[in-house]
Design a protein around this motif. Structure first.
Motif, mmCIF file in Angstrom:
data_model
loop_
_atom_site.group_PDB
_atom_site.id
_atom_site.type_symbol
_atom_site.label_atom_id
_atom_site.label_comp_id
_atom_site.label_asym_id
_atom_site.label_seq_id
_atom_site.Cartn_x
_atom_site.Cartn_y
_atom_site.Cartn_z
ATOM 1 N N GLY A 72 39.355 131.941 -43.278
ATOM 2 C CA GLY A 72 38.246 132.419 -43.406
ATOM 3 C C GLY A 72 36.927 131.486 -42.904
ATOM 4 O O GLY A 72 36.172 131.868 -42.388
ATOM 5 N N ILE A 73 37.346 130.178 -42.782
ATOM 6 C CA ILE A 73 36.491 129.067 -42.407
ATOM 7 C C ILE A 73 36.229 129.401 -40.923
ATOM 8 O O ILE A 73 35.147 129.334 -40.290
ATOM 9 N N THR A 74 37.573 129.595 -40.207
ATOM 10 C CA THR A 74 37.118 129.690 -38.591
ATOM 11 C C THR A 74 37.138 131.216 -38.076
ATOM 12 O O THR A 74 36.819 131.310 -37.151
ATOM 13 N N LYS A 75 37.205 132.130 -39.056
ATOM 14 C CA LYS A 75 37.011 133.476 -38.539
ATOM 15 C C LYS A 75 38.155 133.926 -37.523
ATOM 16 O O LYS A 75 38.009 134.606 -36.701
ATOM 17 N N VAL A 207 42.413 126.963 -57.967
ATOM 18 C CA VAL A 207 41.450 127.545 -58.824
ATOM 19 C C VAL A 207 40.200 127.297 -57.991
ATOM 20 O O VAL A 207 39.156 128.283 -58.040
ATOM 21 N N TYR A 208 39.797 126.167 -57.607
ATOM 22 C CA TYR A 208 38.816 125.892 -56.715
ATOM 23 C C TYR A 208 38.594 127.120 -55.586
ATOM 24 O O TYR A 208 37.330 127.390 -55.391
ATOM 25 N N VAL A 209 39.492 127.047 -54.997
ATOM 26 C CA VAL A 209 39.676 128.181 -53.702
ATOM 27 C C VAL A 209 39.152 129.483 -54.210
ATOM 28 O O VAL A 209 38.282 130.200 -53.731
ATOM 29 N N TYR A 210 39.685 129.941 -55.252
ATOM 30 C CA TYR A 210 39.630 131.210 -55.886
ATOM 31 C C TYR A 210 38.127 131.505 -56.326
ATOM 32 O O TYR A 210 37.304 132.384 -56.185
ATOM 33 N N LYS A 211 37.450 130.266 -56.827
ATOM 34 C CA LYS A 211 36.204 130.598 -57.348
ATOM 35 C C LYS A 211 35.142 130.537 -56.142
ATOM 36 O O LYS A 211 34.028 130.902 -56.335
ATOM 37 N N LYS A 212 35.525 129.948 -54.823
ATOM 38 C CA LYS A 212 34.683 130.110 -53.677
ATOM 39 C C LYS A 212 35.219 131.382 -52.864
ATOM 40 O O LYS A 212 34.595 131.559 -51.645
ATOM 41 N N ALA A 213 35.620 132.341 -53.409
ATOM 42 C CA ALA A 213 36.288 133.661 -52.735
ATOM 43 C C ALA A 213 35.072 134.327 -52.269
ATOM 44 O O ALA A 213 35.181 134.640 -50.977
ATOM 45 N N HIS A 214 33.815 134.398 -52.796
ATOM 46 C CA HIS A 214 32.626 135.198 -52.373
ATOM 47 C C HIS A 214 32.268 134.311 -51.016
ATOM 48 O O HIS A 214 31.921 134.824 -50.297
ATOM 49 N N LEU A 215 32.203 132.960 -51.047
ATOM 50 C CA LEU A 215 31.825 132.513 -49.841
ATOM 51 C C LEU A 215 32.633 132.703 -48.686
ATOM 52 O O LEU A 215 32.363 132.688 -47.374
ATOM 53 N N LEU A 216 34.011 132.936 -48.708
ATOM 54 C CA LEU A 216 35.018 133.073 -47.813
ATOM 55 C C LEU A 216 34.681 134.396 -47.184
ATOM 56 O O LEU A 216 34.697 134.863 -46.126
ATOM 57 N N ASP A 217 34.125 135.499 -48.155
ATOM 58 C CA ASP A 217 33.501 136.657 -47.722
ATOM 59 C C ASP A 217 32.291 136.742 -46.791
ATOM 60 O O ASP A 217 32.487 137.211 -45.742
ATOM 61 N N TYR A 218 31.378 135.761 -47.230
ATOM 62 C CA TYR A 218 30.259 135.406 -46.451
ATOM 63 C C TYR A 218 30.383 134.978 -45.303
ATOM 64 O O TYR A 218 29.890 135.268 -44.172
ATOM 65 N N GLN A 220 32.361 135.659 -42.939
ATOM 66 C CA GLN A 220 32.653 136.602 -41.867
ATOM 67 C C GLN A 220 31.656 137.183 -41.418
ATOM 68 O O GLN A 220 31.807 137.648 -40.432
ATOM 69 N N LEU A 221 30.391 136.770 -41.870
ATOM 70 C CA LEU A 221 29.301 137.114 -41.184
ATOM 71 C C LEU A 221 28.656 136.063 -40.128
ATOM 72 O O LEU A 221 29.512 134.881 -39.815
ATOM 73 N N GLU A 222 27.721 136.220 -39.211
ATOM 74 C CA GLU A 222 27.068 135.384 -38.289
ATOM 75 C C GLU A 222 26.714 134.067 -38.949
ATOM 76 O O GLU A 222 26.137 134.134 -40.115
ATOM 77 N N ASP A 223 26.790 132.862 -38.418
ATOM 78 C CA ASP A 223 26.377 131.546 -39.253
ATOM 79 C C ASP A 223 24.755 131.875 -39.377
ATOM 80 O O ASP A 223 24.324 131.381 -40.577
ATOM 81 N N SER A 224 24.096 132.452 -38.801
ATOM 82 C CA SER A 224 22.598 132.299 -39.012
ATOM 83 C C SER A 224 22.137 132.975 -40.377
ATOM 84 O O SER A 224 21.428 132.848 -40.851
ATOM 85 N N GLN A 225 23.245 134.449 -40.272
ATOM 86 C CA GLN A 225 22.991 135.198 -41.289
ATOM 87 C C GLN A 225 23.490 134.385 -42.755
ATOM 88 O O GLN A 225 22.923 134.768 -43.797
ATOM 89 N N ILE A 226 24.325 133.407 -42.594
ATOM 90 C CA ILE A 226 24.927 133.013 -43.809
ATOM 91 C C ILE A 226 23.859 132.029 -44.059
ATOM 92 O O ILE A 226 23.708 131.898 -45.395
ATOM 93 N N ILE A 227 23.074 131.299 -43.352
ATOM 94 C CA ILE A 227 22.254 130.301 -43.548
ATOM 95 C C ILE A 227 20.880 130.925 -44.162
ATOM 96 O O ILE A 227 20.556 130.298 -45.276
ATOM 97 N N SER A 228 20.949 132.196 -43.863
ATOM 98 C CA SER A 228 19.538 132.946 -44.318
ATOM 99 C C SER A 228 19.567 133.215 -45.822
ATOM 100 O O SER A 228 18.834 133.457 -46.388
ATOM 101 N N LEU A 229 20.980 133.350 -46.126
ATOM 102 C CA LEU A 229 21.220 133.679 -47.719
ATOM 103 C C LEU A 229 21.208 132.500 -48.528
ATOM 104 O O LEU A 229 21.362 132.490 -49.877
#
Length: 331
Positions: A72-75, A207-218, A220-229
């Motif tokens: 997820g981190i490295t796409k 448990v920490y990783v599961y709580k961050k599941a939404h971030l792993l979804d984000y 997958q976007l371009e870095d600029s789009q993630i920062i804009s969120l």
């Protein structure tokens, strides 16, 4: 999820009932539920087979979760803790601990429980150093370059592997035998202390990783789009990376370096369930557990009475799968 749980049940059933000492399902059930006390059955189940099955399941879950985070981190669907060198860094730190403190994991007893509980800490330090080196050399203008990440990971993996081999060769004969078997990826002599040493790490960071599941979804976007969120991209990446390293370190401390589970399990989960990590994370954990329990059963029975280290069995399965993914990525 029900299918994956069923596969774990089947793999555990095969593991618990087969071996040099054969037991029926009824014998296993009676022994575990304490319906009938039999010292021989108690010894086989509670001292040998059940701890081994539980460790295989937990290690499979931990490696699968770590692989899901890294991908997820490295796409990059080819990212795996074993391939990019995090396993090797953790393994080197554990071997250093074994070398200086004369700890023999394959012959560990309850008397060495303090040393066993310290293993994940040393593994975490080694894995963090490896991850820091990999991301330092793979970064280009503060952005991760995927090709450089894989190449750097392979180089770091080789370097730590060479250091581990050098240290193991400096050990005396009996310690070297123990270290060499552990480095191949083996859980044949696991006990309940090993389980207690890794379980808190797996629960906390899982448990920490599961709580961050939404971030792993984000991610997958371009870095600029993630920062804009409004997401602090690099900070969140570092947190998730450290969680992944912690999971790998806990697993490596009790099983040695086992590769490809972190590659295969997340990829299978994504093929079956899509891209949403709130489904991928638990499913990947169950797939990893099923794969490792089944691989350990194969290693235990195929060449009986001799045993093949589970890390070797997983590599035999994982290398063709990795090559398949490479060919698919070219297409």
């Amino acid at each position: 999820m029900v299918v994956f749980l069923f596969l774990i049940f089947v793999a555990s059933y095969l593991h618990m009932t087969n071996g040099v000492f054969h037991m029926s399902v009824l014998d296993v059930v009676k022994t575990i539920l304490r319906f009938e006390k039999n010292e021989q059955f108690d010894l086989v189940i509670f001292e040998f087979r059940l701890p081994r099955v539980v460790i295989a399941g937990l290690v499979g879950m931990g490696l699968a979760l770590a692989g899901t985070v890294l991908q997820g981190i490295t796409k990059n669907s080819l990212a795996d803790p074993g391939i990019i060198g995090i396993n090797a860094g953790a393994s080197t730190a554990v071997v250093i601990f074994m070398f200086f403190f004369q700890v023999r994991l394959m012959d560990a007893s309850l008397n060495s429980w303090v040393s066993i509980l310290m293993m994940p800490i040393f593994g975490f330090v080694g894995g963090t150093i490896a991850a820091a080196l990999i991301f330092l050399f793979a970064a280009k203008k503060r952005q991760l370059d995927m090709q450089r990440l894989i190449l750097t990971g392979i180089a770091i993996n080789s370097g730590f592997g060479a250091l581990t081999m050098y240290l193991s060769l400096k050990m005396n004969a009996s310690d070297y035998e123990s270290a060499a078997l552990w480095m191949a990826g083996s859980i044949y002599n696991g006990n309940w202390i090993f389980i207690l040493s890794m379980l808190p790490w797996l629960l906390l960071f899982g448990v920490y990783v599961y709580k961050k599941a939404h971030l792993l979804d984000y991610f997958q976007l371009e870095d600029s789009q993630i920062i804009s969120l409004g997401i602090e991209l690099e900070k969140e990446k570092v947190k998730l990376l450290l969680a992944s390293v912690a999971l790998v370190s806990a697993c490596v401390s009790v099983s040695g370096s086992i590769g490809f589970i972190g590659l295969m399990a997340p990829h299978i989960a994504k093929q079956l369930l899509g891209i949403h990590h709130r489904y991928i994370i638990p499913s990947s954990a169950l797939i990893g557990a099923a794969l490792l329990i089944l691989a350990d059963f194969i290693g235990k029975t195929v060449f009986a009475p001799a045993e093949l280290a589970v890390g070797i069995v997983v590599s035999i399965i994982g290398i063709p799968y990795f090559l398949y993914l490479l060919v698919k990525a070219k297409d």
